[in-house]
Design an enzyme around this catalytic site. Structure first.
Site, PDB file in Angstrom:
ATOM      1  N   LEU A 187       0.830  -1.203   0.000  1.00  0.00           N
ATOM      2  CA  LEU A 187       0.000   0.000   0.000  1.00  0.00           C
ATOM      3  C   LEU A 187       0.864   1.252   0.000  1.00  0.00           C
ATOM      4  O   LEU A 187       0.559   2.226  -0.676  1.00  0.00           O
ATOM      5  CB  LEU A 187      -0.927   0.020   1.218  1.00  0.00           C
ATOM      6  CG  LEU A 187      -1.977  -1.080   1.323  1.00  0.00           C
ATOM      7  CD1 LEU A 187      -2.883  -0.814   2.528  1.00  0.00           C
ATOM      8  CD2 LEU A 187      -2.807  -1.185   0.064  1.00  0.00           C
ATOM      9  N   GLY A 188       1.938   1.234   0.776  1.00  0.00           N
ATOM     10  CA  GLY A 188       2.807   2.398   0.807  1.00  0.00           C
ATOM     11  C   GLY A 188       3.728   2.389   2.004  1.00  0.00           C
ATOM     12  O   GLY A 188       3.634   1.537   2.879  1.00  0.00           O
ATOM     13  N   THR A 229      -4.245   5.697   4.417  1.00  0.00           N
ATOM     14  CA  THR A 229      -2.900   5.143   4.235  1.00  0.00           C
ATOM     15  C   THR A 229      -1.880   6.269   4.283  1.00  0.00           C
ATOM     16  O   THR A 229      -0.836   6.159   4.939  1.00  0.00           O
ATOM     17  CB  THR A 229      -2.792   4.377   2.907  1.00  0.00           C
ATOM     18  OG1 THR A 229      -3.703   3.272   2.921  1.00  0.00           O
ATOM     19  CG2 THR A 229      -1.382   3.859   2.679  1.00  0.00           C
ATOM     20  N   HIS A 232      -1.457   7.562   7.889  1.00  0.00           N
ATOM     21  CA  HIS A 232      -0.643   6.619   8.666  1.00  0.00           C
ATOM     22  C   HIS A 232       0.839   6.775   8.320  1.00  0.00           C
ATOM     23  O   HIS A 232       1.684   6.904   9.212  1.00  0.00           O
ATOM     24  CB  HIS A 232      -1.129   5.193   8.359  1.00  0.00           C
ATOM     25  CG  HIS A 232      -0.333   4.107   8.996  1.00  0.00           C
ATOM     26  ND1 HIS A 232      -0.783   3.395  10.083  1.00  0.00           N
ATOM     27  CD2 HIS A 232       0.885   3.573   8.701  1.00  0.00           C
ATOM     28  CE1 HIS A 232       0.110   2.479  10.425  1.00  0.00           C
ATOM     29  NE2 HIS A 232       1.144   2.575   9.594  1.00  0.00           N
ATOM     30  N   GLU A 233       1.149   6.766   7.020  1.00  0.00           N
ATOM     31  CA  GLU A 233       2.550   6.808   6.609  1.00  0.00           C
ATOM     32  C   GLU A 233       3.214   8.142   6.946  1.00  0.00           C
ATOM     33  O   GLU A 233       4.381   8.180   7.351  1.00  0.00           O
ATOM     34  CB  GLU A 233       2.664   6.537   5.110  1.00  0.00           C
ATOM     35  CG  GLU A 233       2.159   5.176   4.670  1.00  0.00           C
ATOM     36  CD  GLU A 233       2.811   4.024   5.409  1.00  0.00           C
ATOM     37  OE1 GLU A 233       3.950   4.181   5.894  1.00  0.00           O
ATOM     38  OE2 GLU A 233       2.181   2.961   5.513  1.00  0.00           O
ATOM     39  N   TRP A 244       2.110  -0.822  18.524  1.00  0.00           N
ATOM     40  CA  TRP A 244       2.826  -1.861  19.277  1.00  0.00           C
ATOM     41  C   TRP A 244       4.322  -1.575  19.365  1.00  0.00           C
ATOM     42  O   TRP A 244       5.046  -2.268  20.061  1.00  0.00           O
ATOM     43  CB  TRP A 244       2.603  -3.226  18.626  1.00  0.00           C
ATOM     44  CG  TRP A 244       3.087  -3.303  17.206  1.00  0.00           C
ATOM     45  CD1 TRP A 244       4.342  -3.620  16.780  1.00  0.00           C
ATOM     46  CD2 TRP A 244       2.327  -3.009  16.039  1.00  0.00           C
ATOM     47  NE1 TRP A 244       4.408  -3.536  15.410  1.00  0.00           N
ATOM     48  CE2 TRP A 244       3.183  -3.178  14.929  1.00  0.00           C
ATOM     49  CE3 TRP A 244       1.003  -2.630  15.817  1.00  0.00           C
ATOM     50  CZ2 TRP A 244       2.756  -2.970  13.615  1.00  0.00           C
ATOM     51  CZ3 TRP A 244       0.585  -2.430  14.517  1.00  0.00           C
ATOM     52  CH2 TRP A 244       1.441  -2.593  13.433  1.00  0.00           C
ATOM     53  N   PRO A 253       0.866 -13.832  17.122  1.00  0.00           N
ATOM     54  CA  PRO A 253       0.650 -12.947  18.275  1.00  0.00           C
ATOM     55  C   PRO A 253       1.252 -13.540  19.547  1.00  0.00           C
ATOM     56  O   PRO A 253       0.922 -14.672  19.925  1.00  0.00           O
ATOM     57  CB  PRO A 253      -0.880 -12.861  18.362  1.00  0.00           C
ATOM     58  CG  PRO A 253      -1.355 -13.165  16.981  1.00  0.00           C
ATOM     59  CD  PRO A 253      -0.400 -14.183  16.447  1.00  0.00           C
ATOM     60  N   ASP A 265       5.618   2.292  21.615  1.00  0.00           N
ATOM     61  CA  ASP A 265       5.659   3.426  20.686  1.00  0.00           C
ATOM     62  C   ASP A 265       6.099   4.709  21.369  1.00  0.00           C
ATOM     63  O   ASP A 265       6.093   5.778  20.763  1.00  0.00           O
ATOM     64  CB  ASP A 265       4.307   3.618  20.001  1.00  0.00           C
ATOM     65  CG  ASP A 265       3.199   3.998  20.979  1.00  0.00           C
ATOM     66  OD1 ASP A 265       3.426   3.940  22.206  1.00  0.00           O
ATOM     67  OD2 ASP A 265       2.092   4.341  20.512  1.00  0.00           O
ATOM     68  N   THR A 270      -1.215   5.696  24.609  1.00  0.00           N
ATOM     69  CA  THR A 270      -1.690   4.657  23.693  1.00  0.00           C
ATOM     70  C   THR A 270      -1.502   3.313  24.407  1.00  0.00           C
ATOM     71  O   THR A 270      -0.371   2.876  24.596  1.00  0.00           O
ATOM     72  CB  THR A 270      -0.914   4.651  22.364  1.00  0.00           C
ATOM     73  OG1 THR A 270       0.478   4.465  22.625  1.00  0.00           O
ATOM     74  CG2 THR A 270      -1.117   5.959  21.620  1.00  0.00           C
TER      75      THR A 270
END
Length: 427
Positions: A187-188, A229, A232-233, A244, A253, A265, A270
């Site tokens: 996606l990127g 997307t 996010h990037e 995470w 997991p 993070d 968060t």
């Protein structure tokens, strides 16, 4: 290998809904970048602690001059007419970025549960298409280039020698390359602040997940139709990790990674998780939380892997990181007049100057978006001059690894004029 595990995991029902593509390829691509540029990886590690602390934010931001405008240049590399995304599609993506980074997104109150709304932040970052190119000429901020059918967008998007389109000065512009990936699971991705100044720094993104109109959300990318997307990037571009933490997801997991190195993070607001959420989870959800709580995971954060319609917020601690990044590695974006003129008085100019990382072990850099700092003097605690250095911008490093641990004082100059004194701690 990671992408195929994620596809399998989703097919088996991890995270709820079917997941057909990797949400983000930041970890994989940054790993490749770091192997080629170990000096950037060192810088990345050095500034990680610095950018998480609120006391490192430049006074410029603390004094109410927080909203900044980032000039954007979009490179559209197309093989077909469908890949040659329209101006309207590009503008729709800019609108998403401006709404998401300013907490103006219309879906905020319906997607973010009440329990997390007080943690949500306006990052006070705006984006605009560049109106001036690096030579000062007028521009639309959009470049279109036809590429041959055998062009590999994944690898050569930024390389003019290989058929791509070279970045405009990556310390002055956010470069976005839009095209068709040869690996259709992608996606990127965008690179973190440590990549500032490198030729491929910026956002590389699939034309099917860019913006909210035209080709956005076309099959099989139907759940990526709201421009998230890019949100996010570009979060990664401003120093944000996945919820995470930093690094590839484990092969399955594993709650035992909670609390271990890399599995954070750096944001206290968060809730810690040990795996990505996909699809459209139901709130509250403790499937992958390190500690179960009544509110569960903040899977609706832009830095998780859920569908576009299921993410809608950044947090206050994430804002601290982005402002620290704009006080350090990406400070040079603030003095670009490529799409807006930022009026800054003399007091604010001095307040914008910052030294990072601090404390440090190997190097320091000077961020000075509004004053041309070209010379630095470093004195030890006894007042003895121990080093002089000439610098050009925030990407220049001043080596201090041979300094004995202690407190040092820095005097900065613009030409012959003294500008500001600061101090740093050498561990």
């Amino acid at each position: 290998m990671r992408k195929y595990f994620i596809l399998l995991a989703a097919a088996l029902g991890f995270g709820g809904n079917a997941q057909q593509h990797v949400r983000c390829n930041f970890d994989e691509k940054w790993g490749e970048f770091a192997k080629k540029h170990p000096e950037a990886e060192l810088k990345h590690k050095q500034i990680a602690e610095f950018i998480s602390k609120s006391e490192n934010i430049a006074p410029y931001f603390k004094n109410g001059q927080a909203v900044v405008t980032i000039p954007v240049v979009v490179h559209v590399l197309y093989k077909t007419s469908a890949e040659n995304v329209s101006d309207a599609q590009i503008l729709s993506q800019l609108a998403v970025l401006n709404n998401d980074f300013r907490k103006l997104n219309a879906d905020f109150s319906t997607v973010v549960p009440a329990a997390f709304q007080s943690s949500a932040a306006d990052l006070e970052i705006n984006f605009c298409l560049a109106t001036k190119d690096p030579n000062g000429n007028a521009t639309t901020g959009i470049i279109r280039k036809s590429v041959p059918n055998n062009f590999v967008f994944d690898d050569y998007y930024y390389s003019a020698a290989n058929g791509g389109d070279a970045a405009w000065n990556t310390t002055k512009y956010l470069n976005i390359w839009v095209g068709a990936f040869t690996d259709t699971d992608l996606l990127g991705w965008a690179y973190p602040p440590a990549a500032a100044g490198y030729a491929n720094d910026g956002l590389c993104i699939a034309y099917q997940v860019f913006g909210t109109t035209g080709t956005a959300g076309t099959y099989p990318y139907t759940t990526y139709n709201k421009g998230r997307t890019a949100t996010h990037e570009i979060g990664h571009y401003f120093g944000l990790d996945h919820i995470w933490g930093e690094g590839n997801l484990p092969s399955s997991p594993d709650p035992l990674v909670c609390g271990t190195t890399g599995w954070s993070d750096g944001c206290a607001d968060t809730p810690a998780t040990y795996f990505a959420y996909f699809g459209t989870p139901t709130y509250p959800n403790n499937q992958y939380t390190c500690t179960s709580t009544a509110n569960g995971a903040m899977f609706m954060n832009y830095m998780d892997y859920v569908d576009d319609k299921a993410m809608a917020m950044f947090t206050n601690n994430q804002k601290t990181i982005t402002q620290n990044v704009l006080s350090s590695q990406r400070a040079s974006l603030l003095n670009s007049n490529a799409c807006t003129f930022l009026s800054v008085n003399e007091v604010e100019k001095a307040g914008s100057i910052n030294i990072f990382p601090n404390p440090t072990t190997q190097y320091v850099s000077i961020a000075s978006p509004f004053v041309n700092i070209n010379e630095v003097e470093i004195f030890n605690a006894e007042g003895r001059l121990v080093k002089k250095a000439m610098i050009k911008n925030e990407t220049d490093k001043i080596d201090v690894q041979d300094f004995v641990p202690g407190v040092y004082y820095v005097r900065t100059y613009s030409g012959k004029d003294f500008i500001k004194s600061m101090k740093f701690i050498k561990k």
